[in-house]
Structures are given as C-alpha cells and as structure tokens.
Design a protein around this motif. Structure first.
Motif, PDB file in Angstrom:
ATOM      1  N   LYS A  37     116.330  33.799  -0.818  1.00 34.25           N
ATOM      2  CA  LYS A  37     114.989  33.629  -0.241  1.00 34.25           C
ATOM      3  C   LYS A  37     115.091  33.398   1.269  1.00 34.25           C
ATOM      4  CE  LYS A  37     113.039  33.531  -4.316  1.00 34.25           C
ATOM      5  NZ  LYS A  37     112.245  34.598  -4.822  1.00 34.25           N
ATOM      6  N   PRO A  38     114.213  34.038   2.045  1.00 39.95           N
ATOM      7  CA  PRO A  38     114.217  33.836   3.493  1.00 39.95           C
ATOM      8  C   PRO A  38     113.680  32.455   3.872  1.00 39.95           C
ATOM      9  CG  PRO A  38     112.457  35.330   2.860  1.00 39.95           C
ATOM     10  CD  PRO A  38     113.236  35.023   1.615  1.00 39.95           C
ATOM     11  N   GLY A  40     111.423  31.572   5.850  1.00 38.35           N
ATOM     12  CA  GLY A  40     109.961  31.507   5.907  1.00 38.35           C
ATOM     13  C   GLY A  40     109.358  31.167   4.556  1.00 38.35           C
ATOM     14  N   GLU A  41     109.897  31.767   3.521  1.00 44.82           N
ATOM     15  CA  GLU A  41     109.408  31.491   2.166  1.00 44.82           C
ATOM     16  C   GLU A  41     109.803  30.076   1.731  1.00 44.82           C
ATOM     17  OE1 GLU A  41     109.796  33.373  -2.297  1.00 44.82           O
ATOM     18  OE2 GLU A  41     110.038  34.715  -0.578  1.00 44.82           O
ATOM     19  N   HIS A  50     109.924  26.057  10.124  1.00 43.01           N
ATOM     20  CA  HIS A  50     111.176  26.818  10.041  1.00 43.01           C
ATOM     21  C   HIS A  50     112.358  26.031  10.584  1.00 43.01           C
ATOM     22  CE1 HIS A  50     109.234  31.077   9.699  1.00 43.01           C
ATOM     23  NE2 HIS A  50     108.682  30.203   8.894  1.00 43.01           N
ATOM     24  N   TYR A  74     117.647  34.877   7.256  1.00 42.42           N
ATOM     25  CA  TYR A  74     116.593  35.785   6.805  1.00 42.42           C
ATOM     26  C   TYR A  74     116.669  36.102   5.318  1.00 42.42           C
ATOM     27  CZ  TYR A  74     115.730  36.437  11.745  1.00 42.42           C
ATOM     28  OH  TYR A  74     115.442  36.225  13.066  1.00 42.42           O
ATOM     29  N   ARG A  79     110.291  38.635   1.876  1.00 42.37           N
ATOM     30  CA  ARG A  79     109.512  37.395   1.849  1.00 42.37           C
ATOM     31  C   ARG A  79     108.201  37.587   1.119  1.00 42.37           C
ATOM     32  NH1 ARG A  79     107.139  33.891   6.927  1.00 42.37           N
ATOM     33  NH2 ARG A  79     106.060  32.396   5.623  1.00 42.37           N
ATOM     34  N   LYS A  80     107.864  36.627   0.265  1.00 40.81           N
ATOM     35  CA  LYS A  80     106.552  36.588  -0.372  1.00 40.81           C
ATOM     36  C   LYS A  80     105.688  35.665   0.466  1.00 40.81           C
ATOM     37  CE  LYS A  80     108.305  37.051  -5.056  1.00 40.81           C
ATOM     38  NZ  LYS A  80     108.471  36.379  -6.339  1.00 40.81           N
ATOM     39  N   LYS A  81     104.582  36.187   0.960  1.00 40.91           N
ATOM     40  CA  LYS A  81     103.706  35.380   1.805  1.00 40.91           C
ATOM     41  C   LYS A  81     102.797  34.515   0.949  1.00 40.91           C
ATOM     42  CE  LYS A  81     103.832  37.889   5.975  1.00 40.91           C
ATOM     43  NZ  LYS A  81     103.268  37.891   7.271  1.00 40.91           N
TER      44      LYS A  81
END
Length: 90
Positions: A37-38, A40-41, A50, A74, A79-81
């Motif tokens: 997973k990135p 951001g997620e 972050h 990353y 990524r799922k927003k």
C-alpha cells in the motif's frame, strides 16, 4: 547558559506530529506496508499526514518490523482514494 534559560531558544521539531501508536496500529501498518500500500493510502487509513507515515516507516524499519520494498514509499499497488462525505466542499 544552563537550566531553563538554555531551553528558551530551543526549537522542538514537529511538535504536532503523531508520535504514539498502539500495538494494533503498528501491526495494521506492517500489514499494509507488506501488502504494498502507498503511504497516501496508509495516511488516509490512520487519518495522519504523509510525513507522519514516513516517521512510522523509519521507526518500524529501525525496529526490524519492515524491510525496504518494491516501490519504496509509493508502494507497489495503485492507491485507493478515500472519498469525501456528501455535503463537504472540496
């Protein structure tokens, strides 16, 4: 200078950063990290910034809980927003 006076001119780095996590949160982070997973997620999942994820990455790597991975911060999966609730402005 010594004592209190010497602390007056000190700068506290990232005083507002989240620096405490439960064992369960650490385990969930490690699971997400290993799943590629990135950050951001991961940040969205824990409702943190972050740079706070980056601090968590550094801690977990120093504790040998995670290793460098393909894609680095990353990650290796898209990524799922997280979508905003209805009625919220952008």
């Amino acid at each position: 200078m010594s004592g209190f006076d010497s602390l007056k001119n000190r700068i506290i780095l990232m005083p507002e950063a989240k620096m405490d996590y439960s064992q369960r949160q650490i385990e969930k982070f490690v699971e997400m990290w290993k799943a590629g997973k990135p950050i951001g997620e991961i940040a969205d999942h824990f409702w943190i910034k972050h740079y706070e994820v980056a601090l968590l990455v550094m801690h977990c790597e120093l504790e040998n809980l995670i290793r460098p991975r393909k894609g680095g911060l990353y990650g290796s999966v898209p990524r799922k927003k997280r979508y905003r609730r209805k009625g919220k402005s952008k």
